[in-house]
Design a protein around this motif. Structure first.
Motif, PDB file in Angstrom:
ATOM      1  N   ARG A 276      26.620  38.565  51.979  1.00  0.00           N
ATOM      2  CA  ARG A 276      26.360  37.155  51.918  1.00  0.00           C
ATOM      3  C   ARG A 276      27.973  37.134  50.649  1.00  0.00           C
TER       4      ARG A 276
ATOM      5  N   HIS B 278      19.517  33.962  65.482  1.00  0.00           N
ATOM      6  CA  HIS B 278      19.667  34.524  63.977  1.00  0.00           C
ATOM      7  C   HIS B 278      21.559  34.480  63.574  1.00  0.00           C
TER       8      HIS B 278
ATOM      9  N   PRO C 265      23.392  42.718  59.563  1.00  0.00           N
ATOM     10  CA  PRO C 265      22.876  41.518  58.288  1.00  0.00           C
ATOM     11  C   PRO C 265      24.420  41.104  58.134  1.00  0.00           C
TER      12      PRO C 265
ATOM     13  N   LEU D  73      16.350  26.121  59.552  1.00  0.00           N
ATOM     14  CA  LEU D  73      15.698  27.067  59.365  1.00  0.00           C
ATOM     15  C   LEU D  73      14.585  27.702  59.890  1.00  0.00           C
TER      16      LEU D  73
ATOM     17  N   ILE E 162      12.288  30.732  59.154  1.00  0.00           N
ATOM     18  CA  ILE E 162      12.264  31.528  58.055  1.00  0.00           C
ATOM     19  C   ILE E 162      10.743  32.681  58.656  1.00  0.00           C
TER      20      ILE E 162
ATOM     21  N   GLU F 152      17.893  31.874  61.699  1.00  0.00           N
ATOM     22  CA  GLU F 152      16.645  32.944  61.325  1.00  0.00           C
ATOM     23  C   GLU F 152      17.572  33.850  60.385  1.00  0.00           C
ATOM     24  N   ASN F 153      16.662  34.613  59.258  1.00  0.00           N
ATOM     25  CA  ASN F 153      16.681  35.073  58.464  1.00  0.00           C
ATOM     26  C   ASN F 153      16.390  36.741  59.430  1.00  0.00           C
TER      27      ASN F 153
ATOM     28  N   GLU G 171      19.810  35.748  49.151  1.00  0.00           N
ATOM     29  CA  GLU G 171      20.268  35.616  50.002  1.00  0.00           C
ATOM     30  C   GLU G 171      19.078  33.868  49.802  1.00  0.00           C
TER      31      GLU G 171
ATOM     32  N   VAL H 257      13.605  33.580  47.297  1.00  0.00           N
ATOM     33  CA  VAL H 257      14.284  33.603  48.749  1.00  0.00           C
ATOM     34  C   VAL H 257      13.384  32.269  48.791  1.00  0.00           C
TER      35      VAL H 257
ATOM     36  N   ASN I  62      10.155  39.321  58.230  1.00  0.00           N
ATOM     37  CA  ASN I  62      11.664  39.869  57.370  1.00  0.00           C
ATOM     38  C   ASN I  62      12.028  40.167  55.766  1.00  0.00           C
TER      39      ASN I  62
ATOM     40  N   LEU J 280      21.118  30.991  52.283  1.00  0.00           N
ATOM     41  CA  LEU J 280      20.720  30.227  52.713  1.00  0.00           C
ATOM     42  C   LEU J 280      20.771  28.363  52.741  1.00  0.00           C
TER      43      LEU J 280
END
Length: 451
Positions: A115, A94, A112, A171, A173, A141-142, A156, A192, A177, A160
């Motif tokens: 960013r 993650h 989180p 990724l 996804i 993973e987001n 986001e 996103v 989420n 990414l």
């Protein structure tokens, strides 16, 4: 970046539904929480699935690659060992932080990362370290979140995309989420999806949740809602995902309902407009860094530059938030205090749930209602520092020191339970539990005299 092998439609393997998973028609693959496995003693159900040709992918939850510290070599080795034991084509983790080292605090949950450029620099270096240590490719993973970091510099989607450009990581996804962050953080999931490099997609998570008091809770314990299925369709219109997986972690439904959810996911994939062909990198370097790409792995051959002072700045910020969440210190400036309070309560609730699952005897000694009440009181003053199993022992110690359970017979059983598991390393700063183990027959008045 080499094309990802196709996985198909799968489900998260959990011991509670192991037999049902084996009977699901047309199952292509499963995902299993890596930390729940012992490589030398794999569950018989997973072995049978592998013998049938079902792919098994280990999904890690404890690396904390978004944290300020470099990845723990032991945790990396453990994750790689599980990948080899399962014959997995990749491992997943993650984009999150889960702990701080100074002071030592554990969230017990995925939190989180900000960013920001600093956080991205740190994450990229940590990802490179992990990629070099793991025997198979890595996908990240987001995550879902309740709180927004102040002063964020990237969306986001851009965060990414730059992560992929700088590291070549794949990724995972999670469209559930994305929906959670739409409700809780006001983010646009379509933006996103539009920003994602389609060639980097390893697979997709789909899961259920529920809304309460304006907050979406990503429970993995409810049916997949229409909003999440719609996002799956939107993703399918942009890229043909190599795999899609249904996550279910609690309140498991009857087997026909699991099969029906998988069928619904397959129908969404089949009915969505055809995705355009995935674009490929147009030069032999990782975009944005001009590092030559290794033809075998798709990763940049040179290491991500040392993050330098970024680690210190990220560490201070993450520790301040984590301390507010688990130790009751003031909420850092710029955060929504109400949301931080909601997240703090959610962390306590999750701790209680997990400790109750791994040590159900504690629930039995107290009863469900008293267990929740006592654990909540304990957790408000005792941040987790050594994982959930250590937390269970610390909670049992807390109960004994405070003369609980009230029933003497239950208290004696708890004392024996604690002594059997604590072994020669009791963690009582007052040294009372050694005497407790020898004096379990004493009543509350005599215990006070001994203490």
């Amino acid at each position: 970046m080499k094309p990802m092998a196709r996985l198909g439609v799968g489900i998260g393997w959990r011991p509670e539904i192991a037999e049902a998973v084996e009977r699901l028609p047309g199952l292509d693959w499963v995902e299993v929480v890596a930390e729940n496995l012992c490589p030398g003693h794999l569950p018989e159900s997973l072995l049978r699935l592998r013998e049938r040709g079902v792919t098994v992918v280990p999904h890690g939850v404890s690396l904390g690659l978004g944290g300020a510290d470099r990845p723990d070599p032991r945790r990396l080795a453990d994750l790689g060992e599980r990948a080899v034991a399962l014959g997995a084509p990749l491992v997943t983790e993650h984009i999150a932080f889960v702990r701080s080292s100074s002071p030592a605090l554990e969230a017990g949950h995925l939190l989180p990362v900000p960013r920001t450029r600093d956080a991205l620099d740190v994450l990229c270096e940590n990802v490179r370290i992990a990629q070099d240590a793991l025997p198979v490719p890595l996908a990240l993973e987001n995550i879902a979140a309740l709180v927004n970091w102040p002063g964020e510099e990237l969306t986001e989607g851009r965060f990414l995309a730059e992560l992929v450009e700088r590291t070549g990581v794949r990724l995972l996804i999670d469209v559930a989420n994305l929906h959670t962050n739409r409700v809780n953080r006001g983010e646009n999931p379509l933006a996103v999806l539009d920003a994602l490099p389609p060639e980097a997609l390893a697979y997709v998570h789909v899961a259920g949740g529920m809304e309460r008091d304006g907050v979406w809770h990503d429970t993995h314990a409810h049916p997949v809602p229409p909003q999440v299925l719609d996002l799956l369709g939107e993703l399918r219109a942009r890229v043909d995902p190599p795999g899609v997986l249904l996550e279910r972690d609690d309140d498991f439904p009857p087997e026909p309902e699991l099969a029906a959810e998988l069928a619904t996911i397959g129908a969404v994939l089949a009915s969505a407009p055809p995705a355009p062909p995935a674009r490929t990198a147009d030069r032999g370097t990782d975009r944005g860094t001009e590092r030559p790409v290794d033809a075998g792995t798709g990763r940049g051959a040179a290491a991500v530059p040392e993050a330098g002072g970024a680690r210190g700045r990220v560490g201070v910020a993450q520790t301040a938030l984590l301390s507010a969440l688990v130790a009751g210190t003031p909420v850092p400036e710029g955060f929504d205090r109400q949301r931080v309070a909601v997240q703090a309560r959610a962390l306590v609730s999750k701790r209680a749930d997990v400790v109750g699952r791994i040590a159900p005897e504690l629930v039995g000694f107290l009863g469900p209602e008293a267990y929740r009440r006592e654990f909540s009181g304990y957790a408000r003053h005792r941040p987790m520092t050594g994982g959930y199993r250590r937390d269970a022992l610390d909670f049992a110690e807390h109960l004994l020191v405070h003369g609980l359970p009230a029933d003497p017979a239950a208290r004696r059983r708890l004392g024996r339970w604690w002594q059997d598991r604590a072994g020669s390393r009791p963690r009582n700063p007052l040294g009372r539990l050694v005497r407790w183990a020898d004096r379990l027959r004493l009543g509350p008045r005599s215990r006070r005299a001994v203490a």
